[in-house]
Design an enzyme around this catalytic site. Structure first.
Site, mmCIF file in Angstrom:
data_model
loop_
_atom_site.group_PDB
_atom_site.id
_atom_site.type_symbol
_atom_site.label_atom_id
_atom_site.label_comp_id
_atom_site.label_asym_id
_atom_site.label_seq_id
_atom_site.Cartn_x
_atom_site.Cartn_y
_atom_site.Cartn_z
ATOM 1 N N PHE A 15 -13.203 72.167 126.635
ATOM 2 C CA PHE A 15 -14.190 72.843 127.478
ATOM 3 C C PHE A 15 -13.525 73.797 128.475
ATOM 4 O O PHE A 15 -13.989 74.921 128.682
ATOM 5 C CB PHE A 15 -15.023 71.814 128.248
ATOM 6 N N GLU A 172 -24.100 54.743 125.712
ATOM 7 C CA GLU A 172 -24.681 55.519 124.610
ATOM 8 C C GLU A 172 -24.331 54.886 123.264
ATOM 9 O O GLU A 172 -25.156 54.798 122.361
ATOM 10 C CB GLU A 172 -24.204 56.976 124.688
HETATM 11 C C1 LIG Z 1 -16.713 60.000 123.791
HETATM 12 C C2 LIG Z 1 -16.831 60.894 124.999
HETATM 13 C C3 LIG Z 1 -18.087 61.142 125.558
HETATM 14 C C4 LIG Z 1 -18.210 61.998 126.659
HETATM 15 N N1 LIG Z 1 -19.464 62.228 127.174
HETATM 16 C C5 LIG Z 1 -19.603 63.114 128.186
HETATM 17 C C6 LIG Z 1 -20.888 63.448 128.681
HETATM 18 O O1 LIG Z 1 -21.909 62.933 128.220
HETATM 19 N N2 LIG Z 1 -20.975 64.381 129.688
HETATM 20 C C7 LIG Z 1 -19.864 64.972 130.211
HETATM 21 O O2 LIG Z 1 -19.979 65.828 131.093
HETATM 22 N N3 LIG Z 1 -18.626 64.654 129.762
HETATM 23 C C8 LIG Z 1 -18.478 63.748 128.781
HETATM 24 N N4 LIG Z 1 -17.220 63.432 128.316
HETATM 25 C C9 LIG Z 1 -16.055 64.001 128.997
HETATM 26 C C10 LIG Z 1 -15.780 65.425 128.555
HETATM 27 O O3 LIG Z 1 -15.770 65.515 127.157
HETATM 28 C C11 LIG Z 1 -14.441 65.845 129.162
HETATM 29 O O4 LIG Z 1 -14.545 65.770 130.564
HETATM 30 C C12 LIG Z 1 -14.071 67.253 128.735
HETATM 31 O O5 LIG Z 1 -13.888 67.308 127.335
HETATM 32 C C13 LIG Z 1 -12.796 67.703 129.436
HETATM 33 O O6 LIG Z 1 -12.495 69.005 129.020
HETATM 34 P P1 LIG Z 1 -10.981 69.494 128.951
HETATM 35 O O7 LIG Z 1 -11.058 70.921 128.528
HETATM 36 O O8 LIG Z 1 -10.294 69.148 130.201
HETATM 37 O O9 LIG Z 1 -10.325 68.608 127.811
HETATM 38 P P2 LIG Z 1 -10.735 68.433 126.288
HETATM 39 O O10 LIG Z 1 -12.118 68.890 126.034
HETATM 40 O O11 LIG Z 1 -10.396 67.018 125.963
HETATM 41 O O12 LIG Z 1 -9.764 69.407 125.516
HETATM 42 C C14 LIG Z 1 -8.376 69.232 125.508
HETATM 43 C C15 LIG Z 1 -7.813 69.995 124.330
HETATM 44 O O13 LIG Z 1 -6.392 70.022 124.455
HETATM 45 C C16 LIG Z 1 -5.805 69.786 123.207
HETATM 46 N N5 LIG Z 1 -4.468 69.204 123.442
HETATM 47 C C17 LIG Z 1 -4.173 68.063 124.092
HETATM 48 N N6 LIG Z 1 -2.848 67.888 124.159
HETATM 49 C C18 LIG Z 1 -2.288 68.948 123.537
HETATM 50 C C19 LIG Z 1 -0.929 69.324 123.273
HETATM 51 N N7 LIG Z 1 0.111 68.588 123.650
HETATM 52 N N8 LIG Z 1 -0.724 70.477 122.582
HETATM 53 C C20 LIG Z 1 -1.757 71.257 122.169
HETATM 54 N N9 LIG Z 1 -3.054 70.918 122.391
HETATM 55 C C21 LIG Z 1 -3.311 69.792 123.081
HETATM 56 C C22 LIG Z 1 -6.766 68.815 122.520
HETATM 57 O O14 LIG Z 1 -6.622 68.876 121.103
HETATM 58 C C23 LIG Z 1 -8.112 69.334 122.996
HETATM 59 O O15 LIG Z 1 -8.668 70.279 122.113
HETATM 60 C C24 LIG Z 1 -17.064 62.593 127.219
HETATM 61 C C25 LIG Z 1 -15.805 62.334 126.658
HETATM 62 C C26 LIG Z 1 -15.687 61.499 125.556
HETATM 63 C C27 LIG Z 1 -14.332 61.234 124.948
#
Ligand SMILES: Cc1cc2nc3c(=O)[nH]c(=O)nc-3n(C[C@H](O)[C@H](O)[C@H](O)COP(=O)(O)OP(=O)(O)OC[C@H]3O[C@@H](n4cnc5c(N)ncnc54)[C@H](O)[C@@H]3O)c2cc1C
Length: 435
Positions: A15, A172
């Site tokens: 995200f 959920e």
């Molecule tokens: C099962 C579940 C249900 C959820 N439900 C909700 C909800 O209902 N409402 C809500 O607001 N939030 C929810 N969340 C939380 C939400 O999904 C996270 O807060 C959000 O995805 C965080 O975004 P981010 O971009 O920080 O990380 P992420 O979306 O996790 O993206 C991280 C990305 O980095 C990549 N990555 C990681 N390490 C490396 C590396 N070493 N090298 C290259 N790429 C890498 C991964 O592949 C991934 O694509 C939920 C999470 C989960 C797991």
């Protein structure tokens, strides 16, 4: 003056990373986005893949398809192994080195087993598509096994589901399992009786849905109990072994144990060697940069950003998205000397969790809703937040179909390595064989 475009590298196409890249696309910066997966995943709907309501393709979109059209954005499929903040380059697992002028770190989080990593094998969490498919296979497989078994103890183990963690994901998941095990699938399994199916939601804290205001935790518990879920509050897990969860008082035997109890930041952040909190998140300044490194930024689940009350912002998709938008715009404007306020502000638009097919709890800007209206709100917002018109249409159609028929569309078992009763030549106990 040096007019050479800056090299901005973004780690993570979740995200935070995707929104940061999208907001940089009209800038002069050369953007490279690196992810170890080739797709952006809408994690809030992963539990629907795990419970057979949606297919993986409905909640994921290739990063190249989202960003690849822009000539200034390069997409790299690769896992970042180490960051060298002073030398301003990073290395991938395959040995490739990538230099940067500015680095945006958005690698997200992973499940936290609180030092008991050996539990992971017996109680998988939901973080990736392959995790969701693994859980789905276990649920379907256990129903198949129970259908054939005579021994009451063995049957009970296969018809017992334990979800650990009473946050939105656990709630959920428990609601969805109650629906598939007790309603949707039962017609197909003639030997399984509804009263044999037990679903436990185990939470160490005194209430479930802790991030929600007071009455919603209790409302969520009541809705789950109506669906037949036993909610065990104030019940810490002390040990997990294959097919058994040991609680402070007693144990539960189950071949379906699912972990949804807490997360910690990506271990990649350790290579920065900067200050981190107890969950591994990096402390960031108001503009999301790391103290001492004005060109390195950390966003989303990986960042410890304090809200005005001094508490860190929660690990939510909305926090990650808003931070991505803020930083993308900030970096694009920086080139033109035209800055946004140097302090990110999070606008809390609300939190919600669904319970079963037509009920949810929601807290929208202080207004609390529960029941059918909250579910309609939840469904609409999730459809709008999905990336891609095709995914939105697919999910909408699946949900309408599921609502009308109460049927789950995706019920295929493709990996039968855990099946102890399959008499098929292609499958042997405890061993995977391709089919
Ligand atoms: C099962 C579940 C249900 C959820 N439900 C909700 C909800 O209902 N409402 C809500 O607001 N939030 C929810 N969340 C939380 C939400 O999904 C996270 O807060 C959000 O995805 C965080 O975004 P981010 O971009 O920080 O990380 P992420 O979306 O996790 O993206 C991280 C990305 O980095 C990549 N990555 C990681 N390490 C490396 C590396 N070493 N090298 C290259 N790429 C890498 C991964 O592949 C991934 O694509 C939920 C999470 C989960 C797991």
């Amino acid at each position: 003056m040096n007019n050479k475009p800056k090299k901005t590298v973004i780690i993570g196409g979740g995200f935070a990373g995707i929104t940061a890249a999208n907001n940089l696309k009209n800038s002069n910066t050369e953007v490279t986005i690196i992810d170890k997966a080739n797709h952006h995943l809408f994690q809030p709907l992963l539990y629907q893949v795990a419970t057979g309501a949606l297919s993986p393709g409905d909640i994921a979109a290739p990063i190249r398809a989202i960003l690849g059209k822009n000539s200034k954005i390069r997409v790299v499929l690769g896992e970042v192994k180490k960051i060298h903040p002073r030398k301003k380059h990073l290395s991938l697992v395959n040995g490739r080195k990538i230099p940067f002028d500015q680095l945006v770190l958005a690698p997200g989080a992973q499940y936290n087993y609180f030092g008991n990593e050996e539990w992971q094998e017996h109680a998988p969490g939901l973080k990736t598509i392959s995790d969701a498919l693994k859980v789905r296979e276990r649920i379907l497989q256990s129903l198949e096994e129970a259908e054939q078994l005579q021994d009451p103890q063995q049957r009970q183990m296969h018809l017992t589901y334990v979800i650990i963690g009473g946050g939105p994901t656990g709630v959920e998941m428990a609601g969805a399992i109650a629906e598939i095990a007790k309603r949707t699938m039962r017609n197909g399994f003639k030997n399984v009786k509804e009263e044999e199916i037990r679903i436990f939601l185990v939470e160490a804290a005194p209430n479930i849905l802790n991030g929600f205001p007071e009455p919603l935790g209790d409302k969520g518990k009541d809705m789950l109990e109506e669906l037949g879920v036993k909610v065990l509050r104030g019940t810490p897990v002390v040990k997990i072994e294959r097919d058994t969860v040991h609680l402070k008082v007693g144990s539960i035997h189950s071949s379906n144990i699912i972990w949804a109890a807490g997360i910690k930041a990506s271990p990649l952040l350790d290579s920065l060697q900067v200050e981190q909190d107890r969950l591994g998140r990096v402390f960031v300044n108001g503009d999301l940069s790391i103290p001492g490194y004005p060109d390195i930024f950390v966003l989303g689940d990986a960042a410890h950003f304090k809200d005005p009350s001094g508490k860190p912002l929660p690990a939510l998709a909305s926090v990650a998205r808003q931070q991505g938008i803020y930083l993308g715009k900030q970096l694009a404007r920086k080139e033109k000397g035209n800055y946004l306020p140097p302090h990110f502000r999070y606008i809390d638009k609300g939190t919600m969790a669904t319970i079963g097919t037509a009920k949810a709890v929601a807290n929208i800007r202080g207004l609390k809703f529960s029941g059918f209206f909250a579910w309609v709100l939840w469904s609409t917002i999730h459809i709008l937040l999905l990336i891609g018109f095709r995914n939105r249409i697919n999910v909408f159609v699946e949900w309408v179909w599921n609502y009308i028929t109460r049927k789950r569309g995706v019920q295929l078992i493709t990996d039968r390595s855990r099946c102890r009763h399959c008499s098929n030549n292609e499958v042997q106990v405890g061993r995977k064989k391709s089919i």
